[in-house]
Design a protein around this motif. Structure first.
Motif, PDB file in Angstrom:
ATOM      1  N   ASP A 186       0.876  -1.150  -0.067  1.00 17.73           N
ATOM      2  CA  ASP A 186       0.077  -0.079  -0.001  1.00 17.73           C
ATOM      3  C   ASP A 186       0.961   1.340  -0.179  1.00 17.73           C
ATOM      4  OD1 ASP A 186       0.748  -0.056   2.559  1.00 17.73           O
ATOM      5  OD2 ASP A 186      -1.087  -0.507   3.547  1.00 17.73           O
ATOM      6  N   ALA A 187       2.124   1.041  -0.204  1.00 20.63           N
ATOM      7  CA  ALA A 187       3.054   2.237  -0.355  1.00 20.63           C
ATOM      8  C   ALA A 187       2.906   3.144  -1.521  1.00 20.63           C
ATOM      9  CB  ALA A 187       4.530   1.960  -0.273  1.00 20.63           C
ATOM     10  N   PRO A 188       2.903   4.603  -1.160  1.00 18.30           N
ATOM     11  CA  PRO A 188       2.800   5.344  -2.297  1.00 18.30           C
ATOM     12  C   PRO A 188       3.931   5.245  -3.217  1.00 18.30           C
ATOM     13  CG  PRO A 188       3.313   6.503  -0.296  1.00 18.30           C
ATOM     14  CD  PRO A 188       3.222   5.147   0.029  1.00 18.30           C
ATOM     15  N   ILE A 189       3.935   5.506  -4.579  1.00 17.68           N
ATOM     16  CA  ILE A 189       5.006   5.484  -5.371  1.00 17.68           C
ATOM     17  C   ILE A 189       5.297   6.984  -6.144  1.00 17.68           C
ATOM     18  CG2 ILE A 189       5.017   2.855  -5.730  1.00 17.68           C
ATOM     19  CD1 ILE A 189       3.643   3.129  -8.395  1.00 17.68           C
ATOM     20  N   ALA A 190       4.406   7.761  -5.800  1.00 17.74           N
ATOM     21  CA  ALA A 190       4.739   9.188  -6.385  1.00 17.74           C
ATOM     22  C   ALA A 190       6.009   9.462  -6.235  1.00 17.74           C
ATOM     23  CB  ALA A 190       3.726  10.000  -5.760  1.00 17.74           C
ATOM     24  N   GLY A 191       6.718   9.817  -7.479  1.00 13.67           N
ATOM     25  CA  GLY A 191       8.032  10.391  -7.310  1.00 13.67           C
ATOM     26  C   GLY A 191       9.100   9.346  -7.280  1.00 13.67           C
ATOM     27  N   ALA A 192       8.773   7.878  -7.186  1.00 17.02           N
ATOM     28  CA  ALA A 192       9.618   7.138  -7.046  1.00 17.02           C
ATOM     29  C   ALA A 192      10.359   6.878  -8.474  1.00 17.02           C
ATOM     30  CB  ALA A 192       9.034   5.711  -6.679  1.00 17.02           C
ATOM     31  N   ARG A 193      11.597   6.296  -8.469  1.00 19.89           N
ATOM     32  CA  ARG A 193      12.385   5.945  -9.575  1.00 19.89           C
ATOM     33  C   ARG A 193      12.223   4.530  -9.922  1.00 19.89           C
ATOM     34  NH1 ARG A 193      17.832   9.312  -8.870  1.00 19.89           N
ATOM     35  NH2 ARG A 193      17.105   8.719  -6.683  1.00 19.89           N
ATOM     36  N   GLU A 194      12.380   3.655  -9.033  1.00 18.50           N
ATOM     37  CA  GLU A 194      12.404   2.251  -8.995  1.00 18.50           C
ATOM     38  C   GLU A 194      11.632   1.451  -8.088  1.00 18.50           C
ATOM     39  OE1 GLU A 194      15.975   0.207 -10.472  1.00 18.50           O
ATOM     40  OE2 GLU A 194      16.295  -0.351  -8.463  1.00 18.50           O
ATOM     41  N   VAL A 195      10.857   0.399  -8.576  1.00 17.79           N
ATOM     42  CA  VAL A 195      10.018  -0.635  -7.753  1.00 17.79           C
ATOM     43  C   VAL A 195      10.382  -1.869  -8.101  1.00 17.79           C
ATOM     44  CG1 VAL A 195       7.774  -1.372  -7.311  1.00 17.79           C
ATOM     45  CG2 VAL A 195       7.956   0.912  -8.008  1.00 17.79           C
ATOM     46  N   ALA A 196      10.773  -2.598  -7.183  1.00 21.90           N
ATOM     47  CA  ALA A 196      11.484  -4.104  -7.355  1.00 21.90           C
ATOM     48  C   ALA A 196      10.506  -5.015  -6.630  1.00 21.90           C
ATOM     49  CB  ALA A 196      12.931  -4.185  -6.494  1.00 21.90           C
ATOM     50  N   PHE A 197      10.276  -6.147  -7.205  1.00 17.09           N
ATOM     51  CA  PHE A 197       9.311  -7.248  -6.692  1.00 17.09           C
ATOM     52  C   PHE A 197      10.159  -8.443  -6.666  1.00 17.09           C
ATOM     53  CE2 PHE A 197       6.342  -4.366  -9.029  1.00 17.09           C
ATOM     54  CZ  PHE A 197       5.644  -4.077  -8.077  1.00 17.09           C
ATOM     55  N   PHE A 198      10.091  -9.216  -5.557  1.00 21.64           N
ATOM     56  CA  PHE A 198      10.789 -10.341  -5.514  1.00 21.64           C
ATOM     57  C   PHE A 198      10.238 -11.433  -4.217  1.00 21.64           C
ATOM     58  CE2 PHE A 198      12.940  -6.620  -3.742  1.00 21.64           C
ATOM     59  CZ  PHE A 198      12.807  -6.884  -2.349  1.00 21.64           C
ATOM     60  N   PRO A 199      10.501 -12.632  -4.232  1.00 24.81           N
ATOM     61  CA  PRO A 199      10.236 -13.320  -3.425  1.00 24.81           C
ATOM     62  C   PRO A 199      10.765 -13.289  -2.011  1.00 24.81           C
ATOM     63  CG  PRO A 199      11.217 -14.536  -4.931  1.00 24.81           C
ATOM     64  CD  PRO A 199      11.480 -13.089  -5.394  1.00 24.81           C
ATOM     65  N   PRO A 200      10.360 -13.484  -0.924  1.00 23.83           N
ATOM     66  CA  PRO A 200      10.994 -13.385   0.683  1.00 23.83           C
ATOM     67  C   PRO A 200      12.584 -13.758   0.301  1.00 23.83           C
ATOM     68  CG  PRO A 200       8.955 -14.506   1.054  1.00 23.83           C
ATOM     69  CD  PRO A 200       9.199 -14.513  -0.566  1.00 23.83           C
ATOM     70  N   MET A 201      13.522 -12.935   1.083  1.00 25.67           N
ATOM     71  CA  MET A 201      14.885 -13.123   0.740  1.00 25.67           C
ATOM     72  C   MET A 201      15.486 -14.393   1.462  1.00 25.67           C
ATOM     73  SD  MET A 201      14.083  -9.783   1.190  1.00 25.67           S
ATOM     74  CE  MET A 201      14.590  -8.274   1.427  1.00 25.67           C
ATOM     75  N   THR A 202      16.528 -14.907   0.799  1.00 20.79           N
ATOM     76  CA  THR A 202      17.105 -16.158   1.247  1.00 20.79           C
ATOM     77  C   THR A 202      18.591 -15.836   1.504  1.00 20.79           C
ATOM     78  OG1 THR A 202      16.881 -17.093  -0.635  1.00 20.79           O
ATOM     79  CG2 THR A 202      15.208 -17.798   1.012  1.00 20.79           C
ATOM     80  N   GLY A 203      19.207 -15.046   2.085  1.00  9.53           N
ATOM     81  CA  GLY A 203      20.412 -14.512   2.335  1.00  9.53           C
ATOM     82  C   GLY A 203      21.024 -15.642   3.376  1.00  9.53           C
ATOM     83  N   GLY A 204      22.397 -15.060   3.795  1.00 10.98           N
ATOM     84  CA  GLY A 204      22.999 -15.864   4.823  1.00 10.98           C
ATOM     85  C   GLY A 204      23.696 -17.090   4.452  1.00 10.98           C
TER      86      GLY A 204
END
Lengths: 83, 152
Positions: A65-83
């Motif tokens: 539900d975050a606003p994107i007015a003025g944003a330059r980049e939007v990224a979509f991805f699954p939950p992260m699996t680092g470490g």
């Protein structure tokens, strides 16, 4: 406005591109997702279950539900699996 | 404070030695190294990341750790690209006047790296390739740090 939209992991594989420029008037991430879903089946498939996805706006983790007015980049991805 | 995101291997021994050297006000250094584990049939692991976000996100985690504990220094190295079983994926080192802070900060950084740094692992096995799914245990591990904040 024109956004840089980037995808990672299986989201990238389902949509078939790593990033693209999207012209949109969407006010929020959720509205952008609705626009993308309506485009083609590959988007509908990638965005089928938003609870399985995370989003970052300008490299900051946020909610759909975050606003994107003025944003330059939007990224979509699954939950992260680092470490 | 140092964060490195790289495809190349790192020398864990040399990194630990350099990190622990020349310090006069530090009583404790804690180090952790993550290794590619083969639970059966794993040929390789491919780690994808979000270059524009990865280092800044980890730097923010280190900054958060510094607000919680008395840390003299921290080092995080995380690799991406194709790795094979036995290879070292990542390391964390923390330095603090006392060991409790060094241990807690390293533990905290590991939990955050697991679930909040933008990395995604794909396992290439003899049976095919699949994306590693996030584990609910990892979110539970993360939640205990919020609980700790609430207790303060």
């Amino acid at each position: 406005m024109t956004l840089n939209v980037v995808y990672f992991a299986w989201v990238r594989e389902r949509i078939g591109v790593a990033q693209e420029r999207i012209d949109t008037d969407a006010a929020t991430v959720a509205a952008l997702v609705d626009e993308l879903r309506a485009r083609e089946d590959r988007y509908a498939l990638a965005f089928e279950d938003l609870s399985a996805l995370r989003v970052a706006v300008d490299q900051q983790l946020t909610d759909f539900d975050a606003p994107i007015a003025g944003a330059r980049e939007v990224a979509f991805f699954p939950p992260m699996t680092g470490g | 404070m140092c964060v490195r995101v790289q495809a190349d291997p790192f020398d864990f021994g040399a990194e630990c030695d350099a990190f622990a050297s020349g310090r006069h006000h530090v009583g404790a250094v804690v180090t952790f190294c993550g290794i590619v584990r083969d639970d059966g049939g794993l040929q390789a692991m491919e780690i994808e990341h979000y270059p524009a976000m990865t280092a800044p996100a980890i730097e923010a985690m280190v900054a958060e750790a510094r607000t919680r504990w008395s840390l003299a220094d921290a080092l995080v190295i995380h690799r991406h690209g194709r790795l094979t079983p036995g290879e070292r994926i990542m390391m964390v080192a923390t330095a603090a006047p006392h060991r409790a802070d060094a241990f807690a900060a390293a533990d905290f950084l590991m939990d955050y790296l697991k679930s909040r740094a933008p990395f995604w692992k794909k396992e290439i096995t003899t049976a095919g390739a699949h994306w590693v799914e996030a584990r609910s245990e990892d979110e539970t591990a993360l939640a205990r740090w919020s609980d700790e904040t609430a207790r303060r």
